[in-house]
Write a protein that holds these residues in place. Sequence first.
Motif, PDB file in Angstrom:
ATOM      1  N   LEU A   1       0.573  -1.173   0.172  1.00  0.00           N
ATOM      2  CA  LEU A   1      -0.497  -0.282  -0.047  1.00  0.00           C
ATOM      3  C   LEU A   1       0.761   0.828  -0.155  1.00  0.00           C
ATOM      4  CD1 LEU A   1      -2.877  -0.544   2.059  1.00  0.00           C
ATOM      5  CD2 LEU A   1      -2.825  -1.079  -0.070  1.00  0.00           C
ATOM      6  N   ALA A   2       0.002   2.454  -0.960  1.00  0.00           N
ATOM      7  CA  ALA A   2       1.075   3.805  -0.313  1.00  0.00           C
ATOM      8  C   ALA A   2       0.836   4.384   0.828  1.00  0.00           C
ATOM      9  CB  ALA A   2       0.846   4.675  -1.992  1.00  0.00           C
ATOM     10  N   LEU A   3       1.541   4.619   1.808  1.00  0.00           N
ATOM     11  CA  LEU A   3       1.127   5.008   3.094  1.00  0.00           C
ATOM     12  C   LEU A   3       1.783   6.650   2.608  1.00  0.00           C
ATOM     13  CD1 LEU A   3       1.387   1.657   5.092  1.00  0.00           C
ATOM     14  CD2 LEU A   3      -1.195   3.173   3.809  1.00  0.00           C
ATOM     15  N   LYS A   4       1.336   7.274   3.199  1.00  0.00           N
ATOM     16  CA  LYS A   4       2.063   9.038   3.619  1.00  0.00           C
ATOM     17  C   LYS A   4       2.834   8.398   4.935  1.00  0.00           C
ATOM     18  CE  LYS A   4      -0.114  12.332   3.553  1.00  0.00           C
ATOM     19  NZ  LYS A   4      -0.828  13.882   3.173  1.00  0.00           N
ATOM     20  N   SER A   5       4.237   9.265   4.599  1.00  0.00           N
ATOM     21  CA  SER A   5       5.324   8.977   5.125  1.00  0.00           C
ATOM     22  C   SER A   5       5.421   9.754   6.090  1.00  0.00           C
ATOM     23  CB  SER A   5       7.148   9.516   4.151  1.00  0.00           C
ATOM     24  OG  SER A   5       7.851   9.662   5.541  1.00  0.00           O
ATOM     25  N   GLU A   6       5.617   9.656   7.271  1.00  0.00           N
ATOM     26  CA  GLU A   6       5.624  10.126   8.326  1.00  0.00           C
ATOM     27  C   GLU A   6       6.577  11.499   9.370  1.00  0.00           C
ATOM     28  OE1 GLU A   6       5.117   8.518  12.712  1.00  0.00           O
ATOM     29  OE2 GLU A   6       3.377   7.087  11.894  1.00  0.00           O
ATOM     30  N   LYS A   7       7.844  11.646   8.449  1.00  0.00           N
ATOM     31  CA  LYS A   7       8.612  12.284   8.131  1.00  0.00           C
ATOM     32  C   LYS A   7       8.378  13.164   6.808  1.00  0.00           C
ATOM     33  CE  LYS A   7      13.684  12.588   8.583  1.00  0.00           C
ATOM     34  NZ  LYS A   7      14.573  11.652   8.849  1.00  0.00           N
ATOM     35  N   PHE A   8       8.344  12.907   5.773  1.00  0.00           N
ATOM     36  CA  PHE A   8       8.136  14.600   4.945  1.00  0.00           C
ATOM     37  C   PHE A   8       6.909  13.828   3.852  1.00  0.00           C
ATOM     38  CE2 PHE A   8      12.271  11.345   4.969  1.00  0.00           C
ATOM     39  CZ  PHE A   8      13.661  12.696   5.290  1.00  0.00           C
ATOM     40  N   GLY A   9       5.632  13.007   4.542  1.00  0.00           N
ATOM     41  CA  GLY A   9       4.633  13.476   3.941  1.00  0.00           C
ATOM     42  C   GLY A   9       4.699  12.738   2.955  1.00  0.00           C
ATOM     43  N   ASN A  10       5.219  12.219   2.143  1.00  0.00           N
ATOM     44  CA  ASN A  10       4.945  11.449   0.415  1.00  0.00           C
ATOM     45  C   ASN A  10       4.585  10.201   0.996  1.00  0.00           C
ATOM     46  OD1 ASN A  10       7.716  11.641   1.378  1.00  0.00           O
ATOM     47  ND2 ASN A  10       8.334  10.497  -0.211  1.00  0.00           N
ATOM     48  N   PRO A  11       3.917  10.058  -0.577  1.00  0.00           N
ATOM     49  CA  PRO A  11       3.660   8.177  -0.594  1.00  0.00           C
ATOM     50  C   PRO A  11       4.405   7.249  -0.906  1.00  0.00           C
ATOM     51  CG  PRO A  11       3.148   9.205  -2.505  1.00  0.00           C
ATOM     52  CD  PRO A  11       3.708  10.453  -1.616  1.00  0.00           C
ATOM     53  N   GLU A  12       4.880   6.645   0.064  1.00  0.00           N
ATOM     54  CA  GLU A  12       6.165   5.247   0.655  1.00  0.00           C
ATOM     55  C   GLU A  12       5.155   4.306   0.739  1.00  0.00           C
ATOM     56  OE1 GLU A  12       9.441   7.279   3.269  1.00  0.00           O
ATOM     57  OE2 GLU A  12       8.106   5.784   3.855  1.00  0.00           O
ATOM     58  N   LEU A  13       5.476   3.289  -0.767  1.00  0.00           N
ATOM     59  CA  LEU A  13       5.601   1.511  -0.684  1.00  0.00           C
ATOM     60  C   LEU A  13       5.709   0.824   0.821  1.00  0.00           C
ATOM     61  CD1 LEU A  13       5.532  -0.030  -4.271  1.00  0.00           C
ATOM     62  CD2 LEU A  13       3.476   0.972  -3.354  1.00  0.00           C
ATOM     63  N   LYS A  14       4.760   0.420   1.100  1.00  0.00           N
ATOM     64  CA  LYS A  14       4.289  -0.588   2.765  1.00  0.00           C
ATOM     65  C   LYS A  14       3.903  -1.947   2.688  1.00  0.00           C
ATOM     66  CE  LYS A  14       6.657   2.561   5.337  1.00  0.00           C
ATOM     67  NZ  LYS A  14       7.471   3.097   6.288  1.00  0.00           N
ATOM     68  N   LEU A  15       4.276  -2.700   2.496  1.00  0.00           N
ATOM     69  CA  LEU A  15       3.453  -4.085   3.368  1.00  0.00           C
ATOM     70  C   LEU A  15       2.950  -3.883   4.494  1.00  0.00           C
ATOM     71  CD1 LEU A  15       4.138  -6.659   1.485  1.00  0.00           C
ATOM     72  CD2 LEU A  15       6.036  -7.559   3.330  1.00  0.00           C
ATOM     73  N   VAL A  16       1.581  -4.444   3.388  1.00  0.00           N
ATOM     74  CA  VAL A  16      -0.032  -3.922   4.977  1.00  0.00           C
ATOM     75  C   VAL A  16      -0.152  -5.416   5.043  1.00  0.00           C
ATOM     76  CG1 VAL A  16      -1.092  -2.920   5.880  1.00  0.00           C
ATOM     77  CG2 VAL A  16       0.663  -1.718   5.186  1.00  0.00           C
ATOM     78  N   CYS A  17      -0.875  -5.886   6.239  1.00  0.00           N
ATOM     79  CA  CYS A  17      -1.488  -6.667   6.251  1.00  0.00           C
ATOM     80  C   CYS A  17      -2.901  -6.807   6.224  1.00  0.00           C
ATOM     81  CB  CYS A  17      -0.872  -7.953   7.382  1.00  0.00           C
ATOM     82  SG  CYS A  17      -1.639  -6.746   9.291  1.00  0.00           S
ATOM     83  N   THR A  18      -3.946  -7.489   6.020  1.00  0.00           N
ATOM     84  CA  THR A  18      -5.294  -7.676   5.880  1.00  0.00           C
ATOM     85  C   THR A  18      -5.492  -7.247   7.133  1.00  0.00           C
ATOM     86  OG1 THR A  18      -5.519  -9.888   5.964  1.00  0.00           O
ATOM     87  CG2 THR A  18      -5.678  -8.649   3.258  1.00  0.00           C
ATOM     88  N   ALA A  19      -5.297  -6.971   8.566  1.00  0.00           N
ATOM     89  CA  ALA A  19      -6.220  -6.408   9.535  1.00  0.00           C
ATOM     90  C   ALA A  19      -6.148  -5.688   9.657  1.00  0.00           C
ATOM     91  CB  ALA A  19      -5.626  -7.717  10.497  1.00  0.00           C
ATOM     92  N   CYS A  20      -4.205  -5.127   9.047  1.00  0.00           N
ATOM     93  CA  CYS A  20      -3.888  -3.168   9.498  1.00  0.00           C
ATOM     94  C   CYS A  20      -4.580  -2.191   8.542  1.00  0.00           C
ATOM     95  CB  CYS A  20      -2.657  -3.168   9.650  1.00  0.00           C
ATOM     96  SG  CYS A  20      -1.903  -3.506  10.560  1.00  0.00           S
ATOM     97  N   SER A  21      -5.156  -3.038   6.996  1.00  0.00           N
ATOM     98  CA  SER A  21      -5.514  -2.821   6.207  1.00  0.00           C
ATOM     99  C   SER A  21      -6.820  -2.384   5.852  1.00  0.00           C
ATOM    100  CB  SER A  21      -4.788  -3.376   4.744  1.00  0.00           C
ATOM    101  OG  SER A  21      -5.925  -4.388   4.688  1.00  0.00           O
ATOM    102  N   GLU A  22      -7.726  -2.958   7.105  1.00  0.00           N
ATOM    103  CA  GLU A  22      -9.243  -3.230   7.259  1.00  0.00           C
ATOM    104  C   GLU A  22      -9.028  -1.221   8.299  1.00  0.00           C
ATOM    105  OE1 GLU A  22     -10.777  -6.277   8.570  1.00  0.00           O
ATOM    106  OE2 GLU A  22     -10.411  -7.732   6.765  1.00  0.00           O
ATOM    107  N   THR A  23      -8.671  -1.104   9.035  1.00  0.00           N
ATOM    108  CA  THR A  23      -8.673  -0.116   9.652  1.00  0.00           C
ATOM    109  C   THR A  23      -8.159   1.241   8.857  1.00  0.00           C
ATOM    110  OG1 THR A  23      -6.001  -0.275  10.705  1.00  0.00           O
ATOM    111  CG2 THR A  23      -7.942  -1.712  11.918  1.00  0.00           C
ATOM    112  N   LEU A  24      -7.277   1.099   7.996  1.00  0.00           N
ATOM    113  CA  LEU A  24      -6.784   1.891   7.345  1.00  0.00           C
ATOM    114  C   LEU A  24      -7.394   2.527   6.151  1.00  0.00           C
ATOM    115  CD1 LEU A  24      -2.929   1.448   6.481  1.00  0.00           C
ATOM    116  CD2 LEU A  24      -3.921   2.731   7.810  1.00  0.00           C
ATOM    117  N   GLU A  25      -8.765   1.668   5.818  1.00  0.00           N
ATOM    118  CA  GLU A  25      -9.827   1.970   4.726  1.00  0.00           C
ATOM    119  C   GLU A  25     -10.826   3.782   5.271  1.00  0.00           C
ATOM    120  OE1 GLU A  25     -11.872  -1.285   3.442  1.00  0.00           O
ATOM    121  OE2 GLU A  25     -10.303  -2.228   2.599  1.00  0.00           O
ATOM    122  N   GLY A  26     -11.234   3.265   6.492  1.00  0.00           N
ATOM    123  CA  GLY A  26     -11.814   4.799   7.183  1.00  0.00           C
ATOM    124  C   GLY A  26     -11.175   5.753   6.754  1.00  0.00           C
ATOM    125  N   VAL A  27      -9.759   5.746   6.808  1.00  0.00           N
ATOM    126  CA  VAL A  27      -9.199   6.821   7.096  1.00  0.00           C
ATOM    127  C   VAL A  27      -8.902   8.062   5.408  1.00  0.00           C
ATOM    128  CG1 VAL A  27      -7.008   8.444   7.253  1.00  0.00           C
ATOM    129  CG2 VAL A  27      -8.159   6.044   8.701  1.00  0.00           C
TER     130      VAL A  27
END
Length: 68
Positions: free
Chosen positions: A42-68
């Motif tokens: 998933l392309a997630l925003k970097s906390e440090k720079f704010g740019n998107p970074e590709l991260k390996l994310v499990c389905t359990a965590c990705s479900e919590t991100l869908e509402g964001v």
Amino acid sequence: MNEEDKSVPWICHVCGKKSSTGPGKACSLCFKIACDAHLKLLALKSEKFGNPELKLVCTACSETLEGV
């Protein structure tokens, strides 16, 4: 020692699948091991720079991100 002797058994925290082939891969958010069926890039925003970074994310965590 061959590669089979170096294998470490692991269990997917999402489905409970047990394996000893290859290294288990960890989710970038919860750091728990998951099988390939329950991991995606998933392309997630970097906390440090704010740019998107590709991260390996499990389905359990990705479900919590869908509402964001």
